[in-house]
Design a protein around this motif. Structure first.
Motif, PDB file in Angstrom:
ATOM      1  N   LEU A 155     -70.889  -3.912  21.288  1.00 34.92           N
ATOM      2  CA  LEU A 155     -71.049  -5.340  21.024  1.00 34.92           C
ATOM      3  C   LEU A 155     -70.134  -5.773  19.888  1.00 34.92           C
ATOM      4  O   LEU A 155     -69.468  -6.816  19.974  1.00 34.92           O
ATOM      5  CB  LEU A 155     -72.507  -5.655  20.688  1.00 34.92           C
ATOM      6  N   GLN A 156     -70.078  -4.981  18.816  1.00 38.86           N
ATOM      7  CA  GLN A 156     -69.192  -5.299  17.692  1.00 38.86           C
ATOM      8  C   GLN A 156     -67.737  -5.355  18.150  1.00 38.86           C
ATOM      9  O   GLN A 156     -66.991  -6.287  17.803  1.00 38.86           O
ATOM     10  CB  GLN A 156     -69.358  -4.253  16.589  1.00 38.86           C
ATOM     11  N   ASP A 157     -67.319  -4.364  18.931  1.00 39.20           N
ATOM     12  CA  ASP A 157     -65.938  -4.317  19.414  1.00 39.20           C
ATOM     13  C   ASP A 157     -65.625  -5.503  20.321  1.00 39.20           C
ATOM     14  O   ASP A 157     -64.515  -6.048  20.295  1.00 39.20           O
ATOM     15  CB  ASP A 157     -65.684  -3.011  20.173  1.00 39.20           C
ATOM     16  N   ALA A 173     -73.283 -17.231  20.137  1.00 37.38           N
ATOM     17  CA  ALA A 173     -74.379 -17.161  21.113  1.00 37.38           C
ATOM     18  C   ALA A 173     -74.392 -15.808  21.816  1.00 37.38           C
ATOM     19  O   ALA A 173     -75.464 -15.199  21.992  1.00 37.38           O
ATOM     20  CB  ALA A 173     -74.238 -18.283  22.134  1.00 37.38           C
ATOM     21  N   TYR A 174     -73.222 -15.326  22.222  1.00 39.03           N
ATOM     22  CA  TYR A 174     -73.139 -14.023  22.878  1.00 39.03           C
ATOM     23  C   TYR A 174     -73.690 -12.941  21.961  1.00 39.03           C
ATOM     24  O   TYR A 174     -74.464 -12.078  22.391  1.00 39.03           O
ATOM     25  CB  TYR A 174     -71.688 -13.689  23.226  1.00 39.03           C
ATOM     26  N   ARG A 175     -73.264 -12.957  20.711  1.00 40.55           N
ATOM     27  CA  ARG A 175     -73.689 -11.926  19.771  1.00 40.55           C
ATOM     28  C   ARG A 175     -75.201 -11.976  19.533  1.00 40.55           C
ATOM     29  O   ARG A 175     -75.890 -10.957  19.571  1.00 40.55           O
ATOM     30  CB  ARG A 175     -72.963 -12.084  18.442  1.00 40.55           C
ATOM     31  N   ALA A 176     -75.733 -13.173  19.286  1.00 38.36           N
ATOM     32  CA  ALA A 176     -77.153 -13.310  18.989  1.00 38.36           C
ATOM     33  C   ALA A 176     -78.015 -12.921  20.185  1.00 38.36           C
ATOM     34  O   ALA A 176     -79.005 -12.184  20.047  1.00 38.36           O
ATOM     35  CB  ALA A 176     -77.461 -14.740  18.558  1.00 38.36           C
ATOM     36  N   SER A 211     -77.699  -9.131  20.964  1.00 38.22           N
ATOM     37  CA  SER A 211     -78.377  -8.356  19.933  1.00 38.22           C
ATOM     38  C   SER A 211     -79.883  -8.321  20.216  1.00 38.22           C
ATOM     39  O   SER A 211     -80.534  -7.271  20.067  1.00 38.22           O
ATOM     40  CB  SER A 211     -78.114  -8.964  18.549  1.00 38.22           C
ATOM     41  N   ASP A 212     -80.431  -9.456  20.644  1.00 43.06           N
ATOM     42  CA  ASP A 212     -81.845  -9.512  20.991  1.00 43.06           C
ATOM     43  C   ASP A 212     -82.134  -8.621  22.196  1.00 43.06           C
ATOM     44  O   ASP A 212     -83.167  -7.940  22.257  1.00 43.06           O
ATOM     45  CB  ASP A 212     -82.244 -10.959  21.289  1.00 43.06           C
ATOM     46  N   PHE A 213     -81.206  -8.603  23.150  1.00 43.38           N
ATOM     47  CA  PHE A 213     -81.388  -7.764  24.343  1.00 43.38           C
ATOM     48  C   PHE A 213     -81.356  -6.282  23.969  1.00 43.38           C
ATOM     49  O   PHE A 213     -82.089  -5.472  24.534  1.00 43.38           O
ATOM     50  CB  PHE A 213     -80.301  -8.080  25.375  1.00 43.38           C
ATOM     51  N   CYS A 265     -76.099 -15.615  30.723  1.00 43.74           N
ATOM     52  CA  CYS A 265     -74.646 -15.791  30.790  1.00 43.74           C
ATOM     53  C   CYS A 265     -73.956 -14.845  29.806  1.00 43.74           C
ATOM     54  O   CYS A 265     -72.948 -14.211  30.133  1.00 43.74           O
ATOM     55  CB  CYS A 265     -74.298 -17.243  30.483  1.00 43.74           C
ATOM     56  N   GLY A 266     -74.503 -14.755  28.593  1.00 46.46           N
ATOM     57  CA  GLY A 266     -73.931 -13.854  27.598  1.00 46.46           C
ATOM     58  C   GLY A 266     -74.065 -12.403  28.014  1.00 46.46           C
ATOM     59  O   GLY A 266     -73.140 -11.601  27.832  1.00 46.46           O
ATOM     60  N   LEU A 267     -75.212 -12.048  28.570  1.00 43.52           N
ATOM     61  CA  LEU A 267     -75.434 -10.682  29.025  1.00 43.52           C
ATOM     62  C   LEU A 267     -74.415 -10.315  30.108  1.00 43.52           C
ATOM     63  O   LEU A 267     -73.843  -9.220  30.102  1.00 43.52           O
ATOM     64  CB  LEU A 267     -76.862 -10.568  29.557  1.00 43.52           C
TER      65      LEU A 267
END
Length: 341
Positions: free
Chosen positions: A46-48, A64-67, A70-72, A113-115
């Motif tokens: 995720l960081q990369d 939004a993608y990161r947050a 991260s929750d997932f 969408c982010g996932l």
């Protein structure tokens, strides 16, 4: 979070560093060697990914993608499962959990969408395309519906009340210019805070002086083709008055002001709705109306006013830089109802 409602950070920080800060400092424990390797791997990927897509996506999209992802990762870690790549049955469980957590259907669609994007960007199979995931999304929509909360519109009448609440001190001069520019241009909050002083152009026609602003980039212009936004004479006068207050060589058009009224280099997009609400309270608007105000309220109200004035859908879409008709319809639906009552 800043204490002052409309004071942006004095020194700009690295966007990537900011976006990674919460992931690195998260209770996921990416640096803890005793944690399962699958967890560390998911966090590292995720960081990369956040670093890789920096500059290619809007900052708000990356946040939004990161947050969401991260929750997932938290969700999968609690079930001793791998988050990246994820199995479809875990995505189904995640959707069910979000459905019962009080989140809106729009925010769940955003999370999915982010996932999907994080998987595709890492060349993994997209688990959101699985038929069981599709069924769970249908189940979620039947329970929560598809409607999303619409920002309250600041139309011309409300705008006048807000303008009357501004004074001739430096903050009032800035707020007056900000309100009028936002209404004339239908700018998104991210677009407002990106406007630059050097991109203001003076126009003189038939002895009347007005101005235009170059919007270098927008949500629907990711390649930075640019578009000139034209201002009314009243807005032009207010903007000129504000620009005179800016320090020489100042770049960003709208900036923050702290309690001592010192000018900061720029203002964050998240501060726009706070400024609007602060002015609205000063203007004496009802608290229910104030609560519905967001950074897009000026955009909503201006679009509704265009509809009520007889503007066609193509004109409204061009003025607001919309690419989808259904998006515009959500913005103007309340304005249409008011015009018929």
């Amino acid at each position: 979070m800043l204490n002052n409602q409309d004071f942006a950070q004095l020194q700009p920080k690295s966007p990537v560093r900011n976006r990674l800060k919460l992931v690195k400092g998260d209770s996921l424990g990416a640096e803890n060697e005793s944690e399962p390797s699958d967890l560390n791997r998911a966090v590292k990927l995720l960081q990369d990914t956040v670093v890789k897509i920096d500059g290619a996506y809007a900052p708000s999209t990356i946040r939004a993608y990161r947050a969401d992802f991260s929750d997932f990762i938290h969700f999968c870690h609690d079930r001793n499962a791998n988050a990246l790549p994820a199995q479809p049955h875990l995505v189904v469980q995640y959707i069910a959990k979000l459905t019962n957590s009080g989140r809106s259907s729009a925010s769940i669609r955003r999370a999915l969408c982010g996932l999907s994007a994080i998987h595709r960007l890492n060349r993994f199979d997209d688990p959101t395309k699985d038929p069981d995931v599709t069924l769970e999304m249908r189940r979620m929509h039947r329970k929560l519906g598809r409607s999303s909360k619409q920002a309250g519109g600041i139309n011309a009448d409300t705008l006048e009340k807000l303008l009357l609440a501004t004074d001739n001190a430096i903050r009032g001069i800035r707020d007056r210019a900000l309100l009028l520019v936002a209404y004339d241009t239908l700018c998104r909050r991210s677009e407002l805070v990106s406007l630059q002083v050097k991109d203001v152009k003076i126009n003189i026609k038939n002895g009347i002086e007005t101005s235009s602003i170059l919007l270098r980039k927008s949500k629907t212009d990711q390649d930075s083709t640019g578009q000139w936004l034209h201002l009314s004479q009243r807005t032009h006068i207010a903007l000129k008055e504000w620009i005179k207050k800016l320090p020489e060589e100042h770049e960003i058009l709208f900036c923050g002001l702290n309690r001592a009224l010192d000018i900061s280099p720029q203002i964050g997009a998240g501060q726009i709705n706070r400024i609007y609400k602060k002015i609205a309270r000063k203007a004496g608007l009802d608290e229910s109306e104030i609560q519905s105000i967001s950074g897009h309220s000026m955009r909503v109200g201006a679009a509704q006013d265009l509809l009520n004035s007889g503007a066609s859908m193509p004109i409204i879409m061009q003025r607001g830089r919309w690419s989808k008709t259904d998006t515009v319809m959500r913005y103007v639906e309340h304005g249409s109802a008011m015009s018929q009552s």
